[in-house]
Design a protein around this motif. Structure first.
Motif, mmCIF file in Angstrom:
data_model
loop_
_atom_site.group_PDB
_atom_site.id
_atom_site.type_symbol
_atom_site.label_atom_id
_atom_site.label_comp_id
_atom_site.label_asym_id
_atom_site.label_seq_id
_atom_site.Cartn_x
_atom_site.Cartn_y
_atom_site.Cartn_z
ATOM 1 N N ARG A 26 0.824 -1.521 0.790
ATOM 2 C CA ARG A 26 0.348 0.213 0.534
ATOM 3 C C ARG A 26 0.974 1.688 0.062
ATOM 4 O O ARG A 26 0.332 2.301 -0.393
ATOM 5 C CB ARG A 26 -1.152 0.228 1.013
ATOM 6 C CG ARG A 26 -2.126 -1.379 1.168
ATOM 7 C CD ARG A 26 -3.191 -0.931 2.461
ATOM 8 N NE ARG A 26 -3.622 -0.121 1.605
ATOM 9 C CZ ARG A 26 -5.055 -0.008 1.689
ATOM 10 N NH1 ARG A 26 -5.425 -1.528 0.483
ATOM 11 N NH2 ARG A 26 -6.023 0.732 1.001
ATOM 12 N N GLU A 116 -5.574 -2.424 12.305
ATOM 13 C CA GLU A 116 -6.964 -2.475 12.786
ATOM 14 C C GLU A 116 -6.737 -1.173 13.252
ATOM 15 O O GLU A 116 -7.668 -0.603 12.754
ATOM 16 C CB GLU A 116 -7.232 -3.636 13.596
ATOM 17 C CG GLU A 116 -7.278 -4.793 13.250
ATOM 18 C CD GLU A 116 -8.289 -5.889 13.615
ATOM 19 O OE1 GLU A 116 -8.226 -5.920 14.786
ATOM 20 O OE2 GLU A 116 -8.417 -6.116 13.792
ATOM 21 N N ASP A 119 -5.599 1.011 11.172
ATOM 22 C CA ASP A 119 -6.457 1.230 9.136
ATOM 23 C C ASP A 119 -7.812 1.932 10.149
ATOM 24 O O ASP A 119 -8.366 2.536 8.570
ATOM 25 C CB ASP A 119 -6.736 -0.234 9.159
ATOM 26 C CG ASP A 119 -6.922 -0.207 7.595
ATOM 27 O OD1 ASP A 119 -6.585 0.982 6.585
ATOM 28 O OD2 ASP A 119 -7.938 -1.328 7.376
ATOM 29 N N ARG A 122 -6.697 6.130 9.551
ATOM 30 C CA ARG A 122 -6.896 6.143 7.877
ATOM 31 C C ARG A 122 -7.895 6.212 7.482
ATOM 32 O O ARG A 122 -7.961 7.147 6.709
ATOM 33 C CB ARG A 122 -5.914 5.269 6.825
ATOM 34 C CG ARG A 122 -4.492 4.550 7.668
ATOM 35 C CD ARG A 122 -3.944 4.216 6.830
ATOM 36 N NE ARG A 122 -3.548 3.672 5.475
ATOM 37 C CZ ARG A 122 -4.302 3.173 4.727
ATOM 38 N NH1 ARG A 122 -4.705 1.652 4.856
ATOM 39 N NH2 ARG A 122 -4.404 3.716 2.972
ATOM 40 N N HIS A 123 -9.257 5.535 7.559
ATOM 41 C CA HIS A 123 -10.043 5.980 6.993
ATOM 42 C C HIS A 123 -10.641 6.472 6.994
ATOM 43 O O HIS A 123 -11.789 7.706 6.978
ATOM 44 C CB HIS A 123 -10.891 4.573 7.083
ATOM 45 C CG HIS A 123 -10.866 3.027 6.148
ATOM 46 N ND1 HIS A 123 -9.752 2.758 6.444
ATOM 47 C CD2 HIS A 123 -11.132 2.853 5.173
ATOM 48 C CE1 HIS A 123 -10.355 1.321 5.369
ATOM 49 N NE2 HIS A 123 -10.289 1.735 4.701
ATOM 50 N N ASP A 134 -5.607 5.666 0.392
ATOM 51 C CA ASP A 134 -4.893 5.431 0.337
ATOM 52 C C ASP A 134 -3.421 6.068 -0.189
ATOM 53 O O ASP A 134 -2.663 5.880 -0.439
ATOM 54 C CB ASP A 134 -4.616 4.119 -1.104
ATOM 55 C CG ASP A 134 -5.505 5.013 -2.190
ATOM 56 O OD1 ASP A 134 -7.078 5.357 -2.706
ATOM 57 O OD2 ASP A 134 -4.653 5.541 -3.677
#
Length: 144
Positions: A26, A116, A119, A122-123, A134
């Motif tokens: 990524r 997790e 992540d 990031r979202h 991304d």
């Protein structure tokens, strides 16, 4: 019907969609145009001949689609790809364990590891800024 169409597992629709190939854990991204799309694969077009990784994640922001894929054929600018996942939940790029009933992100008991949590962060940041997830990179520093 030509022989290639007869070999396809599902009907492809002609499209003109912006796509992103995500690879290298990524950390790397390529822009492409998705010209054909089906449940099982797609045809990607690039502005110039490029070398694409054998396996990658394809994101199509307008369709809110993120799928694992592999290259089946290419001729320089065109790449035929096959999706490697089953497509369940592919319409939503937010992992299921991070969604609440209201459609907002929440940290449940399932998301208990550092990857997790990062992540999810990031979202959340991507959603707040209105950008693709991304493009968000986080760095963690721990002072002990």
């Amino acid at each position: 019907m030509n022989p290639v169409e007869q070999r396809r597992a599902s009907q492809r629709s002609r499209t003109l969609l912006e796509g992103h190939i995500i690879y290298n854990n990524r950390l790397s991204r390529m822009e492409c145009t998705v010209r054909d799309l089906s449940e099982t694969g797609a045809r990607l077009v690039f502005a110039q001949p490029v070398k694409v990784p054998a396996e990658f994640e394809l994101q199509i922001p307008k369709k809110k689609l993120a799928r694992r894929a592999q290259v089946m054929w290419y001729d320089g600018q065109n790449h035929g790809i096959m999706f490697l996942d089953d497509g369940e939940g592919a319409a939503n790029s937010v992992p299921p364990h991070m969604q609440s009933d209201a459609g907002t992100l929440s940290l449940g008991r399932e998301a208990s590891s550092v990857p997790e949590i990062l992540d999810e962060a990031r979202h959340r940041i991507a959603r707040l800024l209105g950008v693709s997830v991304d493009v968000i990179q986080l760095k963690v520093e721990i002072d002990r």
